[in-house]
Design a protein around this motif. Structure first.
Motif, PDB file in Angstrom:
ATOM      1  N   ALA A 193       0.810  -1.222   0.000  1.00  0.00           N
ATOM      2  CA  ALA A 193       0.000   0.000   0.000  1.00  0.00           C
ATOM      3  C   ALA A 193       0.839   1.266   0.000  1.00  0.00           C
ATOM      4  CB  ALA A 193      -0.945   0.006   1.200  1.00  0.00           C
ATOM      5  N   PHE A 194       2.153   1.157   0.247  1.00  0.00           N
ATOM      6  CA  PHE A 194       3.023   2.331   0.250  1.00  0.00           C
ATOM      7  C   PHE A 194       3.784   2.499  -1.067  1.00  0.00           C
ATOM      8  CE2 PHE A 194       2.686   1.254   4.843  1.00  0.00           C
ATOM      9  CZ  PHE A 194       2.001   2.385   5.236  1.00  0.00           C
ATOM     10  N   ASP A 195       3.625   1.570  -1.989  1.00  0.00           N
ATOM     11  CA  ASP A 195       4.153   1.720  -3.337  1.00  0.00           C
ATOM     12  C   ASP A 195       3.109   2.485  -4.144  1.00  0.00           C
ATOM     13  OD1 ASP A 195       5.588   1.436  -5.668  1.00  0.00           O
ATOM     14  OD2 ASP A 195       5.641  -0.742  -5.632  1.00  0.00           O
ATOM     15  N   PRO A 196       3.500   3.473  -4.966  1.00  0.00           N
ATOM     16  CA  PRO A 196       2.488   4.178  -5.765  1.00  0.00           C
ATOM     17  C   PRO A 196       1.556   3.187  -6.462  1.00  0.00           C
ATOM     18  CG  PRO A 196       4.598   5.265  -5.999  1.00  0.00           C
ATOM     19  CD  PRO A 196       4.857   4.015  -5.207  1.00  0.00           C
ATOM     20  N   TRP A 197       0.249   3.375  -6.280  1.00  0.00           N
ATOM     21  CA  TRP A 197      -0.726   2.349  -6.608  1.00  0.00           C
ATOM     22  C   TRP A 197      -0.830   2.050  -8.103  1.00  0.00           C
ATOM     23  CZ3 TRP A 197      -5.464   3.705  -2.977  1.00  0.00           C
ATOM     24  CH2 TRP A 197      -5.050   3.533  -1.647  1.00  0.00           C
ATOM     25  N   ALA A 198      -0.349   2.946  -8.949  1.00  0.00           N
ATOM     26  CA  ALA A 198      -0.455   2.715 -10.392  1.00  0.00           C
ATOM     27  C   ALA A 198       0.865   2.274 -11.005  1.00  0.00           C
ATOM     28  CB  ALA A 198      -0.949   3.980 -11.093  1.00  0.00           C
ATOM     29  N   ARG A 199       1.883   2.040 -10.197  1.00  0.00           N
ATOM     30  CA  ARG A 199       3.218   1.715 -10.707  1.00  0.00           C
ATOM     31  C   ARG A 199       3.341   0.224 -11.003  1.00  0.00           C
ATOM     32  NH1 ARG A 199       8.718   0.413  -9.243  1.00  0.00           N
ATOM     33  NH2 ARG A 199       8.053  -0.459  -7.252  1.00  0.00           N
ATOM     34  N   GLU A 200       4.029  -0.106 -12.079  1.00  0.00           N
ATOM     35  CA  GLU A 200       4.362  -1.494 -12.396  1.00  0.00           C
ATOM     36  C   GLU A 200       5.587  -1.901 -11.580  1.00  0.00           C
ATOM     37  OE1 GLU A 200       4.483  -5.051 -13.252  1.00  0.00           O
ATOM     38  OE2 GLU A 200       2.932  -3.968 -14.390  1.00  0.00           O
ATOM     39  N   ARG A 201       5.428  -2.893 -10.708  1.00  0.00           N
ATOM     40  CA  ARG A 201       6.495  -3.261  -9.778  1.00  0.00           C
ATOM     41  C   ARG A 201       7.602  -4.100 -10.421  1.00  0.00           C
ATOM     42  NH1 ARG A 201       5.479  -3.036  -4.084  1.00  0.00           N
ATOM     43  NH2 ARG A 201       6.526  -5.021  -3.714  1.00  0.00           N
ATOM     44  N   GLY A 202       7.327  -4.768 -11.518  1.00  0.00           N
ATOM     45  CA  GLY A 202       8.349  -5.607 -12.123  1.00  0.00           C
ATOM     46  C   GLY A 202       8.557  -6.888 -11.332  1.00  0.00           C
ATOM     47  N   SER A 203       9.611  -7.615 -11.682  1.00  0.00           N
ATOM     48  CA  SER A 203       9.801  -8.939 -11.098  1.00  0.00           C
ATOM     49  C   SER A 203      10.732  -8.966  -9.900  1.00  0.00           C
ATOM     50  CB  SER A 203      10.335  -9.899 -12.173  1.00  0.00           C
ATOM     51  OG  SER A 203      11.591  -9.443 -12.663  1.00  0.00           O
ATOM     52  N   TYR A 204      11.679  -8.015  -9.802  1.00  0.00           N
ATOM     53  CA  TYR A 204      12.657  -8.082  -8.715  1.00  0.00           C
ATOM     54  C   TYR A 204      13.121  -6.680  -8.346  1.00  0.00           C
ATOM     55  CZ  TYR A 204      16.532  -9.909  -5.871  1.00  0.00           C
ATOM     56  OH  TYR A 204      17.382 -10.211  -4.828  1.00  0.00           O
ATOM     57  N   TYR A 205      12.430  -6.052  -7.395  1.00  0.00           N
ATOM     58  CA  TYR A 205      12.801  -4.764  -6.810  1.00  0.00           C
ATOM     59  C   TYR A 205      13.083  -3.694  -7.864  1.00  0.00           C
ATOM     60  CZ  TYR A 205      12.966  -7.733  -2.750  1.00  0.00           C
ATOM     61  OH  TYR A 205      12.618  -8.622  -1.765  1.00  0.00           O
ATOM     62  N   ASN A 206      12.235  -3.679  -8.864  1.00  0.00           N
ATOM     63  CA  ASN A 206      12.322  -2.664  -9.894  1.00  0.00           C
ATOM     64  C   ASN A 206      11.842  -1.329  -9.331  1.00  0.00           C
ATOM     65  OD1 ASN A 206      12.380  -1.315 -12.378  1.00  0.00           O
ATOM     66  ND2 ASN A 206      10.307  -1.960 -12.884  1.00  0.00           N
ATOM     67  N   ILE A 207      12.558  -0.244  -9.614  1.00  0.00           N
ATOM     68  CA  ILE A 207      12.123   1.069  -9.122  1.00  0.00           C
ATOM     69  C   ILE A 207      11.842   2.024 -10.280  1.00  0.00           C
ATOM     70  CG2 ILE A 207      13.302   0.839  -6.895  1.00  0.00           C
ATOM     71  CD1 ILE A 207      15.528   2.628  -7.979  1.00  0.00           C
ATOM     72  N   ALA A 208      11.638   1.477 -11.475  1.00  0.00           N
ATOM     73  CA  ALA A 208      11.312   2.331 -12.621  1.00  0.00           C
ATOM     74  C   ALA A 208       9.909   2.913 -12.467  1.00  0.00           C
ATOM     75  CB  ALA A 208      11.408   1.518 -13.913  1.00  0.00           C
ATOM     76  N   TRP A 209       9.718   4.095 -13.044  1.00  0.00           N
ATOM     77  CA  TRP A 209       8.407   4.768 -12.979  1.00  0.00           C
ATOM     78  C   TRP A 209       7.655   4.460 -14.265  1.00  0.00           C
ATOM     79  CZ3 TRP A 209       4.954   6.092  -9.826  1.00  0.00           C
ATOM     80  CH2 TRP A 209       3.963   7.039 -10.122  1.00  0.00           C
ATOM     81  N   LYS A 210       6.956   3.325 -14.253  1.00  0.00           N
ATOM     82  CA  LYS A 210       6.184   2.877 -15.407  1.00  0.00           C
ATOM     83  C   LYS A 210       4.797   2.464 -14.944  1.00  0.00           C
ATOM     84  CE  LYS A 210      10.215   1.188 -17.972  1.00  0.00           C
ATOM     85  NZ  LYS A 210      10.850   0.016 -18.610  1.00  0.00           N
ATOM     86  N   PRO A 211       3.772   2.704 -15.786  1.00  0.00           N
ATOM     87  CA  PRO A 211       2.404   2.390 -15.357  1.00  0.00           C
ATOM     88  C   PRO A 211       2.112   0.893 -15.440  1.00  0.00           C
ATOM     89  CG  PRO A 211       2.372   3.253 -17.583  1.00  0.00           C
ATOM     90  CD  PRO A 211       3.790   3.357 -17.116  1.00  0.00           C
ATOM     91  N   ARG A 212       1.317   0.429 -14.500  1.00  0.00           N
ATOM     92  CA  ARG A 212       0.813  -0.935 -14.586  1.00  0.00           C
ATOM     93  C   ARG A 212      -0.346  -0.951 -15.589  1.00  0.00           C
ATOM     94  NH1 ARG A 212      -4.006  -0.377 -12.427  1.00  0.00           N
ATOM     95  NH2 ARG A 212      -4.354   0.755 -10.472  1.00  0.00           N
ATOM     96  N   PRO A 213      -0.769  -2.136 -16.046  1.00  0.00           N
ATOM     97  CA  PRO A 213      -1.916  -2.217 -16.949  1.00  0.00           C
ATOM     98  C   PRO A 213      -3.141  -1.533 -16.368  1.00  0.00           C
ATOM     99  CG  PRO A 213      -0.785  -4.322 -16.891  1.00  0.00           C
ATOM    100  CD  PRO A 213      -0.142  -3.463 -15.834  1.00  0.00           C
ATOM    101  N   GLY A 214      -3.764  -0.688 -17.159  1.00  0.00           N
ATOM    102  CA  GLY A 214      -4.943   0.050 -16.719  1.00  0.00           C
ATOM    103  C   GLY A 214      -4.643   1.458 -16.270  1.00  0.00           C
TER     104      GLY A 214
END
Length: 971
Positions: A939-960
């Motif tokens: 809940a503390f990760d930006p809710w629209a961010r794509e987390r990736g597979s292993y501790y990714n910190i890129a600012w990319k949108p998740r699907p939707g």
């Protein structure tokens, strides 16, 4: 000085011993990582230092670095920063060495990624052991800590007795042996007394802040010792360097011309055309920024009812340079409250002189326990602000599902529980520094309190004669049925549940996002549940099912060993060794059972009648009574996390930002008005989707530099809160940054240039930003011609074993940076070299290592008293399963041991994880954001961010979330 390679202590880790032994079976090639591992393993074990000047420093030898991290780890050993951040698999996917070859338990620890993560955990545990050993300084009991042969094994202190004028004095034993009992031990008391049954005053409201630095090194501006005089040479004072100059030159957020930021106030119509630039953290959201303020209101307060000394003094802005940057010479503040200001006494031991306490002391005016005192109260005055529901006194009053407002006193007086500046806010125990985030969390957890009460009431109605799990310590064998539970007992059980829930959220959800990498995921979960209980193997689960055990063998063995060590008088056993074994079993719930017998004679011998050995038996204070140290609030000055403008959204259209609402328009009573107008769902979504600010220099909120303070009778009626942070550290005697690092076991810096992250290319824009910061540091703090004859610290040694002198390795008379004068907050915010995913600096984290563990170790309600006798059976289960298991948002999973769990449907960073506690809590209390949260993992990760597979910190949108404007043009 030779860095440590291994440690003569049984540092437990999943498969660690197996990993070491198996290194000898790997193929060896010249100069390979494997060969380095073999040399490392063959070098033997080293003792934990007895001399604090020869500490570990987070630096390892060349072979160790290469074994755990290859060329990269070896390359950066010469920097001042800890080595483990460069080990294999301690960053994102790029830090991993192998692909799918480590497919067995052996392989997980034998191959490079396992060695990297295991090595990082070893380094972190070793640093925690040293911090516990060298950095606990209690203002009342330090002489005993030094002179008592048992040191870390000491468990009872006469200074922690209730005084004769305390209302509970006779109840706990009066002038004889004091032992809390009866109602005093069944729940968290208002003032925090009797958490520890044999030290009733420990952690109670009003007890003095401890220290994590030796008393002689506090208050460096007073230059009481030869070392501080050599170090600072008269350059320090409360106003040197000018705090408002530091604020404007080193902390200000730089803005694009014409962006409409308006000094952080945006547009009066909240138009989205107004923007305020800030450096954003891609993997942490605004909910996380306000969460930590919600926590600190529970942990510590230097003020009494929001007030310091009843006078006003200058807040700086005394130089032409500062005034040219826009500071205000008419700002005034109330100076800090002190408990003691007379010169401390000293004592001698083993040929050395020590101070009994710091030069000045301050009191912690809330309870130090993690007891949700900001919600429920910490003294009689704060309790008058807490409103119970007259229709059901076990509940908090929530008209229309929101907290009521504070009511003005008929005529203002000294005992009025409502300061004039708080009028119009929600009625809570700790109402100071109120803002939209605090409004959100207080309303949320008040709803959760009532949700639990409703759950309990349902069980009362369904099975009134069933066993509630609760017990009366005066009649420990008598069952208390659901129908017999009083309103007050239920209210207090709900408080226990809320407090533990908050602690769990902070430990395994907030902190694992704050420190977003694999070692800290394992480390923080080990604090809670233990290393041996994380992702237990299928074979182990089957064996537990066959034997009927709740814990696996290694966890049980580790728990038993910790219990045995905790009873020893040997400080090495009850200190460092205890910490290690507790990591295997987990601190939470440590000592809350006493298994005896085998087969059908197997039973839990824990007994509520055994107050000292069972009820209180799981705590460990490591020879120093628990309270937060003064340095802890210092490293929690996190204002840079807060944006100037909040991107407000509607939960029905989450990809659209409708307004940019200034945070300044959501403070004090305006926070309450905004919350009622916008609603919990919309505010939760808005703060959940927006990124918070990087905790670094040149990134603090503009509105906080110009915060209206109408209740202060100054000419400006404003205050620069960033300058105030600097002044408070100076007033309370926090060591300056470089000595602070040395005292807590981190490597010294030799110049301002050390702050630059040398892992970045020379032409990298971010490195150039850092170099500009260094230039400003040098302009403000200055330089001097050094004197190699002046020793400035005995806390750390040079490579040749000598103590550090004024020249920091340069020739006598060289011009060197005044690195020793840098304020603590300036220094740790200038730390650009950080482990992957660290939202805080390694200096802050080092203080966190020791205190995050101690507040669990010392609290019996998180250790041996975490049982249904106190929490109730449904309360105990609530904490274990993050709420009612049947309300899991996904189908409940059944494990091979027969247990059920509420799990995320997909692995998270490669781990099978339960649905996180805050996510569950938000779903059940704010149904309007359920759909959004179903796609959230933390809940503390930006809710629209794509987390990736292993501790990714890129600012990319998740699907939707592709159309969310937050992703349109920003990196």
């Amino acid at each position: 000085m030779k860095p440590h390679r291994w440690y003569r202590i049984p540092v437990l880790n999943n498969g660690l011993l197996l990993s070491v032994l198996s290194l000898y079976s790997l193929p060896v090639s010249a100069d390979s990582d494997t060969q380095a591992c073999l040399r490392m393993a063959s070098s033997g074990l080293l003792e934990i230092a007895d001399d604090p000047s020869r500490r570990f420093l987070g630096k390892v030898e060349q072979d160790t670095a290469r074994c755990r991290g290859g060329d990269k780890a070896a390359q950066y050993r010469s920097t001042p920063w800890v080595d483990w951040q460069n080990y294999y698999a301690t960053g994102d996917q790029q830090s991993r060495h192998q692909g799918d070859e480590a497919v067995t338990r052996l392989g997980e620890h034998l191959y490079p990624d396992g060695r990297g993560v295991d090595g990082a955990l070893m380094d972190l545990e070793y640093q925690r052991i040293e911090l516990i050993k060298f950095n606990l300084f209690d203002q009342d009991t330090y002489q005993q800590f030094v002179t008592d042969p048992s040191r870390a094994a000491t468990k009872v202190w006469p200074q922690m007795r209730l005084p004769a004028d305390h209302p509970a004095y006779a109840t706990v034993g009066g002038d004889g042996k004091q032992l809390c009992n009866g109602e005093l031990i069944t729940y968290r008391t208002l003032s925090g007394i009797c958490n520890d049954l044999v030290n009733p005053m420990m952690g109670a409201t009003g007890m003095p802040f401890a220290r994590n630095a030796p008393f002689e090194e506090t208050f460096p501006r007073l230059e009481k010792t030869e070392l501080t005089r050599n170090r600072h040479a008269g350059r320090l004072d409360l106003m040197k360097p000018d705090p408002q100059l530091l604020s404007r030159r080193l902390f200000t957020r730089e803005q694009t011309a014409g962006n409409g930021c308006n000094q952080g106030l945006g547009d009066s119509d909240y138009s989205t055309a107004a923007h305020c630039d800030y450096l954003k953290a891609p993997y942490f959201n605004v909910l996380a920024a306000f969460w930590i303020q919600f926590m600190t209101h529970d942990w510590f307060s230097h003020t009494v009812e929001g007030l310091n000394q009843d006078k006003l003094v200058s807040a700086g802005c005394e130089s032409d340079q500062a005034r040219a940057l826009g500071c205000r010479p008419d700002d005034r503040l109330q100076p800090s409250l002190y408990a003691e200001t007379d010169d401390p006494e000293s004592f001698s031991f083993a040929g050395k002189s020590y101070l009994k306490r710091a030069y000045k002391t301050t009191g912690n005016h809330v309870t130090a326990w993690w007891d949700a005192s900001q919600i429920y109260g910490y003294d009689e005055v704060s309790l008058r602000r807490v409103t119970r529901d007259p229709a059901d006194p076990a509940k908090l009053l929530l008209p229309d599902n929101y907290l009521p407002l504070l009511e003005d006193c008929p005529s203002y007086s000294a005992d009025c529980p409502v300061q004039p500046q708080w009028l119009g806010q929600e009625a809570v125990a700790f109402p100071d520094n109120w803002n939209i985030g605090l409004s959100f969390y207080h309303n949320l957890f008040s709803r959760e309190h009532n949700y639990f009460v409703d759950h309990f009431r349902t069980l009362q109605q369904q099975s009134p004669d069933a066993d509630s799990g609760l017990r009366n310590p005066d009649q420990p064998e008598q069952v208390i049925s659901y129908r017999e539970v009083t309103d007050e007992r239920l209210f207090q059980a709900a408080r226990l549940v809320i407090s533990a829930e908050i602690a769990k959220i902070h430990t395994i959800e907030w902190t694992t996002q704050l420190l977003y990498n694999e070692p800290l995921h394992k480390g923080m979960n080990s604090n809670w549940s233990g290393l041996f209980n994380q992702e237990e193997s299928r074979v182990s689960q089957i064996l537990r099912r066959i034997t009927g055990r709740e814990e696996n063998f290694l966890s049980r063995a580790s728990s038993k060993m910790a219990r045995w060590l905790g009873q020893k008088d040997d400080p090495k056993a009850s200190g460092g060794a205890y910490s290690v074994f507790a990591s295997g079993a987990g601190i939470f719930g440590l000592g809350n059972s006493r298994p005896e017998g085998r087969l059908w004679w197997k039973h839990d011998a824990w007994n509520l009648a055994n107050l000292e050995t069972d009820v209180n038996g799981g705590t460990n204070h490591f020879g120093s009574p628990f309270n937060f140290p003064e340095e802890f609030p210092s490293v929690y000055r996190l204002h840079a996390l807060v944006p100037d403008l909040i991107e407000f959204r509607d939960a029905n259209a989450p990809n659209r930002i409708t307004h940019h609402i200034p945070v300044a328009a959501t403070v004090r009573k305006d926070a309450t008005a905004q919350m009622h107008q916008g609603g919990m769902a919309n505010w939760g979504l808005s703060m959940g989707r927006q990124r918070l600010g990087l905790l670094q220099l040149r990134n603090s909120p503009l509105f906080l530099q110009n915060l209206p303070m109408p209740h202060l009778a100054s000419e400006s009626r404003k205050l620069d809160i960033i300058a105030l942070d600097i002044l408070r550290d100076r007033e309370r005697g926090i060591p300056r940054f470089n000595e602070f690092r040395r005292q807590i076991g981190l490597k010294t810096l030799t110049s301002f240039d050390d702050f630059v992250d040398h892992r970045l290319a020379e032409n990298d824009p971010w490195r150039q930003h850092q170099q500009e910061t260094v230039k400003r540091l040098r302009e403000i703090y200055g330089t001097h011609s050094c004197d190699a004859g002046k020793i400035i610290s005995t806390a750390q040694r040079n490579e040749d074993g000598s103590f550090i002198n004024d020249c920091h390795g340069q020739p006598d008379g060289s011009v060197v940076d005044n690195i020793e004068d840098v304020d603590n907050i300036v220094g740790w915010m200038a730390e650009y070299t950080r482990p992957h995913g660290f939202a805080i600096s390694e200096t802050q984290f080092h203080i966190f290592i020791v205190n995050a563990s101690r507040r669990l170790f010392s609290d019996r309600f998180f250790t041996s008293s975490f049982r249904p006798e106190f929490y109730s059976r449904p309360g105990y289960d609530w904490i274990m399963h993050n709420g009612p298991l049947q309300e899991c948002p996904y189908p409940v999973s059944k494990r091979v041991d027969g247990s059920q769990a509420c799990l995320e449907p997909e692995p998270v960073n490669g781990h099978e994880v339960t649905v996180s506690p805050l996510k569950r809590l938000l779903i059940r209390n704010i149904p309007g954001i359920r759909d959004e949260l179903m796609q959230v993992r933390n809940a503390f990760d930006p809710w629209a961010r794509e987390r990736g597979s292993y501790y990714n910190i890129a600012w990319k949108p998740r699907p939707g979330a592709e159309t969310d404007p937050a992703f349109s043009s920003e990196p």
